[in-house]
Design a protein around this motif. Structure first.
Motif, PDB file in Angstrom:
ATOM      1  N   ILE A  38       0.555  -1.410  -0.047  1.00  0.00           N
ATOM      2  CA  ILE A  38      -0.029   0.049  -0.177  1.00  0.00           C
ATOM      3  C   ILE A  38       0.872   1.085  -0.389  1.00  0.00           C
ATOM      4  O   ILE A  38       1.276   2.023  -0.614  1.00  0.00           O
ATOM      5  CB  ILE A  38      -0.855   0.168   1.517  1.00  0.00           C
ATOM      6  CG1 ILE A  38      -1.811  -1.051   1.091  1.00  0.00           C
ATOM      7  CG2 ILE A  38      -1.848   1.306   0.957  1.00  0.00           C
ATOM      8  CD1 ILE A  38      -2.541  -1.266   2.024  1.00  0.00           C
ATOM      9  N   THR A  39       1.507   1.345   1.124  1.00  0.00           N
ATOM     10  CA  THR A  39       3.140   2.374   0.559  1.00  0.00           C
ATOM     11  C   THR A  39       3.380   3.159  -0.871  1.00  0.00           C
ATOM     12  O   THR A  39       3.341   3.673  -1.067  1.00  0.00           O
ATOM     13  CB  THR A  39       4.421   1.965   1.424  1.00  0.00           C
ATOM     14  OG1 THR A  39       3.217   2.050   3.292  1.00  0.00           O
ATOM     15  CG2 THR A  39       4.805   3.245   1.967  1.00  0.00           C
ATOM     16  N   ASN A  40       3.919   1.590  -0.988  1.00  0.00           N
ATOM     17  CA  ASN A  40       4.626   1.574  -2.513  1.00  0.00           C
ATOM     18  C   ASN A  40       3.138   2.627  -3.550  1.00  0.00           C
ATOM     19  O   ASN A  40       3.620   3.075  -4.488  1.00  0.00           O
ATOM     20  CB  ASN A  40       5.219   0.290  -3.061  1.00  0.00           C
ATOM     21  CG  ASN A  40       6.569  -0.150  -2.095  1.00  0.00           C
ATOM     22  OD1 ASN A  40       6.815   0.550  -1.424  1.00  0.00           O
ATOM     23  ND2 ASN A  40       6.649  -1.349  -2.153  1.00  0.00           N
ATOM     24  N   ASP A  41       2.667   1.998  -3.220  1.00  0.00           N
ATOM     25  CA  ASP A  41       1.180   2.342  -5.078  1.00  0.00           C
ATOM     26  C   ASP A  41       1.102   4.017  -4.136  1.00  0.00           C
ATOM     27  O   ASP A  41       0.941   4.127  -4.945  1.00  0.00           O
ATOM     28  CB  ASP A  41      -0.293   1.735  -4.639  1.00  0.00           C
ATOM     29  CG  ASP A  41       0.137  -0.004  -4.356  1.00  0.00           C
ATOM     30  OD1 ASP A  41       0.774  -0.495  -4.980  1.00  0.00           O
ATOM     31  OD2 ASP A  41      -1.020  -0.560  -4.342  1.00  0.00           O
ATOM     32  N   ILE A  42       0.825   4.347  -3.144  1.00  0.00           N
ATOM     33  CA  ILE A  42       0.433   5.369  -2.786  1.00  0.00           C
ATOM     34  C   ILE A  42       1.648   6.009  -2.866  1.00  0.00           C
ATOM     35  O   ILE A  42       1.831   7.547  -3.683  1.00  0.00           O
ATOM     36  CB  ILE A  42       0.439   5.488  -1.145  1.00  0.00           C
ATOM     37  CG1 ILE A  42      -0.934   5.202  -0.307  1.00  0.00           C
ATOM     38  CG2 ILE A  42       0.629   7.218  -0.702  1.00  0.00           C
ATOM     39  CD1 ILE A  42      -0.598   4.809   0.281  1.00  0.00           C
ATOM     40  N   ALA A  43       3.045   5.883  -2.848  1.00  0.00           N
ATOM     41  CA  ALA A  43       4.406   6.325  -3.202  1.00  0.00           C
ATOM     42  C   ALA A  43       4.458   6.745  -4.490  1.00  0.00           C
ATOM     43  O   ALA A  43       4.571   7.653  -5.644  1.00  0.00           O
ATOM     44  CB  ALA A  43       5.739   5.840  -2.976  1.00  0.00           C
ATOM     45  N   TYR A  44       3.528   5.704  -5.914  1.00  0.00           N
ATOM     46  CA  TYR A  44       4.109   5.445  -7.451  1.00  0.00           C
ATOM     47  C   TYR A  44       3.362   6.765  -7.560  1.00  0.00           C
ATOM     48  O   TYR A  44       3.018   6.980  -8.246  1.00  0.00           O
ATOM     49  CB  TYR A  44       3.978   3.974  -7.445  1.00  0.00           C
ATOM     50  CG  TYR A  44       4.025   3.897  -9.149  1.00  0.00           C
ATOM     51  CD1 TYR A  44       5.100   4.207 -10.193  1.00  0.00           C
ATOM     52  CD2 TYR A  44       2.643   3.950  -9.651  1.00  0.00           C
ATOM     53  CE1 TYR A  44       4.922   3.713 -11.041  1.00  0.00           C
ATOM     54  CE2 TYR A  44       2.424   3.757 -11.142  1.00  0.00           C
ATOM     55  CZ  TYR A  44       3.770   3.501 -12.064  1.00  0.00           C
ATOM     56  OH  TYR A  44       3.392   3.854 -13.568  1.00  0.00           O
ATOM     57  N   ALA A  45       1.514   6.590  -7.263  1.00  0.00           N
ATOM     58  CA  ALA A  45       0.446   6.978  -7.115  1.00  0.00           C
ATOM     59  C   ALA A  45       0.790   8.949  -7.866  1.00  0.00           C
ATOM     60  O   ALA A  45       0.435   9.953  -7.951  1.00  0.00           O
ATOM     61  CB  ALA A  45      -0.689   6.463  -6.789  1.00  0.00           C
ATOM     62  N   PHE A  46       1.814   9.053  -6.214  1.00  0.00           N
ATOM     63  CA  PHE A  46       1.441  10.463  -5.596  1.00  0.00           C
ATOM     64  C   PHE A  46       2.777  11.129  -6.245  1.00  0.00           C
ATOM     65  O   PHE A  46       2.716  12.497  -5.685  1.00  0.00           O
ATOM     66  CB  PHE A  46       0.534  10.870  -4.532  1.00  0.00           C
ATOM     67  CG  PHE A  46      -0.768  10.563  -4.591  1.00  0.00           C
ATOM     68  CD1 PHE A  46      -1.545  11.250  -5.676  1.00  0.00           C
ATOM     69  CD2 PHE A  46      -0.881   9.484  -3.550  1.00  0.00           C
ATOM     70  CE1 PHE A  46      -2.854  10.734  -4.783  1.00  0.00           C
ATOM     71  CE2 PHE A  46      -2.313   9.064  -3.757  1.00  0.00           C
ATOM     72  CZ  PHE A  46      -3.063   9.124  -4.469  1.00  0.00           C
ATOM     73  N   GLN A  47       3.662  10.141  -6.956  1.00  0.00           N
ATOM     74  CA  GLN A  47       5.453  10.928  -6.490  1.00  0.00           C
ATOM     75  C   GLN A  47       5.627  11.448  -4.924  1.00  0.00           C
ATOM     76  O   GLN A  47       6.394  12.425  -5.294  1.00  0.00           O
ATOM     77  CB  GLN A  47       5.530  11.652  -7.779  1.00  0.00           C
ATOM     78  CG  GLN A  47       5.084  11.060  -9.410  1.00  0.00           C
ATOM     79  CD  GLN A  47       6.162  10.353  -9.935  1.00  0.00           C
ATOM     80  OE1 GLN A  47       6.925  10.261  -9.678  1.00  0.00           O
ATOM     81  NE2 GLN A  47       5.785   9.082  -9.603  1.00  0.00           N
ATOM     82  N   THR A  59       8.301   9.956  -1.393  1.00  0.00           N
ATOM     83  CA  THR A  59       9.295   9.664  -0.847  1.00  0.00           C
ATOM     84  C   THR A  59       8.333   8.174  -0.319  1.00  0.00           C
ATOM     85  O   THR A  59       7.120   8.362   0.387  1.00  0.00           O
ATOM     86  CB  THR A  59       9.443  10.125  -0.020  1.00  0.00           C
ATOM     87  OG1 THR A  59       9.434  11.130   1.669  1.00  0.00           O
ATOM     88  CG2 THR A  59      10.604  11.333  -1.170  1.00  0.00           C
ATOM     89  N   ASN A  60       8.940   7.305   0.272  1.00  0.00           N
ATOM     90  CA  ASN A  60       8.321   5.941   1.242  1.00  0.00           C
ATOM     91  C   ASN A  60       7.776   6.529   2.079  1.00  0.00           C
ATOM     92  O   ASN A  60       7.294   6.101   2.396  1.00  0.00           O
ATOM     93  CB  ASN A  60       9.501   4.639   1.426  1.00  0.00           C
ATOM     94  CG  ASN A  60       9.041   3.720   0.140  1.00  0.00           C
ATOM     95  OD1 ASN A  60       8.043   4.440  -0.924  1.00  0.00           O
ATOM     96  ND2 ASN A  60      10.035   2.796   0.222  1.00  0.00           N
ATOM     97  N   ALA A  61       8.647   7.706   2.971  1.00  0.00           N
ATOM     98  CA  ALA A  61       7.948   8.174   3.700  1.00  0.00           C
ATOM     99  C   ALA A  61       7.528   9.018   4.234  1.00  0.00           C
ATOM    100  O   ALA A  61       6.077   8.909   4.914  1.00  0.00           O
ATOM    101  CB  ALA A  61       9.706   9.084   4.920  1.00  0.00           C
TER     102      ALA A  61
END
Length: 400
Positions: A239-248, A250-252
């Motif tokens: 889920i974290t990776n999906d958010i990072a990818y969708a909204f450009q 960082t993982n943090a």
């Protein structure tokens, strides 16, 4: 008699060590615990032994530091290890024996149990647990206690939970590097179940989901016994990776959005005009906002995928319709806003967030659902030690 118990979990997102003591009567008190973000671990697999060792060393030091501050000393020589990850599987095993005197006796019961435990595992696998489910006599199943039942053939149905032996060895190596012996590896999901489920739920039928960072473990109970268990390779990090990818981001930043702002369902928080602020990742990056509805849509899609896999798996073995006590969610992912509502909608049963029961010393833990696995591992250690002491007492009296 040893009343001090230790449990270690080397997870995708955190490494945690907890200490518990017996209060007497089988009740446990958690006296101290420490956790830090895991290093060298991805999807519950150790990728860097030295970094994993450093994580264990750090939590050990923190435990010792807290005891020193209280004016007490503690030496932790060994601990049980709660294991998670997609390398864990469960397989059914059968043991059978001819009934010699037309009625099942102790000899036949011991024989089928012995045959189950002597069955070799596939190469490269290590046993975590064996759960006896039920007996059959001449093909008639569902028998809980077969002694005295007439027939010609007795069969015992069991569930073997096993893991990749190398993944277990990696964790043992990391612990041994700081002089911590792993006394026994345990399946994380059944540990959590021991901490949060009661006997009534197990009898009525209940599905426990342990939502970790790299994967989701599950344990399904019906008629008082474990019917199925395993791990699905979808966890909170996805889920974290999906958010990072969708909204450009960082993982943090993505992790913060997931924890503080996201919802598992599209509802009252996901209005068309609602926005979520993303703080700049450095002094040179400006803050910005994104649509809350878009954020929730990303999270909802990944969780729906997870619940769809779970539903399909349990429809195949005809267990989903037997979960009359519903769904219990534990692990770090269980803290996501409205995830219980989504689980209910997708799996067709009432769902709740699980918390350790009948355990003292955890009132100050902020996310008790995320503490369920380590609490269950401590309970296992306590129970195993008490059973060992009982056997030693009997042995001592017999040969006195």
């Amino acid at each position: 008699m040893n009343n001090i118990h230790a449990a270690l979990e080397i997870g995708t997102t955190r490494t945690i060590l907890a200490i518990g003591e017996s209060n007497g009567g089988g009740r446990l008190k958690v006296t101290c615990h420490a956790e830090i973000p895991s290093s060298g671990v991805r999807k519950s697999q150790i990728l860097d032994i030295s970094q994993a060792t450093q994580s264990i060393k750090s939590v050990l030091k923190e435990i010792q530091k807290r005891h020193d501050a209280e004016g007490s000393k503690i030496t932790i020589a060994n601990a049980v290890l709660a294991v998670s990850g997609q390398h864990i599987t469960a397989s059914h095993a059968e043991g059978s024996a001819v009934i010699e005197k037309d009625k099942v006796g102790d000899d036949e019961i011991e024989e089928v149990a012995s045959r189950i435990r002597e069955m070799p595992l596939p190469k490269g696998r290590e046993l975590l647990d064996i759960i006896d489910q039920d007996y059959e006599v001449d093909g008639y199943g569902g028998i809980i206690s077969p002694k005295g039942i007439a027939g010609r053939m007795l069969k015992l149905n069991s569930l073997q939970i096993h893991a990749d032996i190398h993944r277990i060895q990696d964790a043992k190596t990391a612990a041994e590097n700081v002089h911590l012996e792993i006394s026994e590896p345990l399946f994380a999901a059944t540990c959590a179940a021991d901490a949060v489920l009661d006997e009534r739920e197990r009898k009525d039928g209940v599905l426990l989901l342990d939502m970790g960072g790299g994967s989701t473990g599950y344990a399904a109970y019906c008629d008082g016994v474990l019917k199925d268990a395993g791990v699905i390779g979808v966890g909170g990090d996805h889920i974290t990776n999906d958010i990072a990818y969708a909204f450009q981001t960082t993982n943090a930043q993505a992790e913060k959005l997931k924890i503080e702002s996201a919802s598992a369902i599209l509802g009252q928080y996901s209005t068309e005009n609602s926005r979520v602020r993303i703080t700049g990742s450095s002094s040179l990056m400006e803050s910005r906002t994104i649509s809350r509805r878009a954020l929730d849509t990303v999270v909802n899609a990944r969780l729906k995928e997870l619940f769809s896999i779970i539903r399909e798996r349990f429809e195949e073995n005809d267990l989903i319709h037997r979960m009359h006590a519903g769904i219990v969610l534990v692990g770090g992912g269980a803290g996501m806003r409205e995830i219980d509502i989504l689980a209910r909608n997708e799996l067709g049963h009432e769902a709740r967030i699980g918390k350790p029961q009948n355990i003292d010393g955890i009132d100050d833990i902020q996310s008790p659902w995320a503490f369920s696995t380590i609490a269950g591992a401590l309970l296992y250690s306590l129970k195993a030690n008490e059973e060992k002491n009982i056997l030693q007492d009997i042995w001592g009296r017999f040969f006195k």
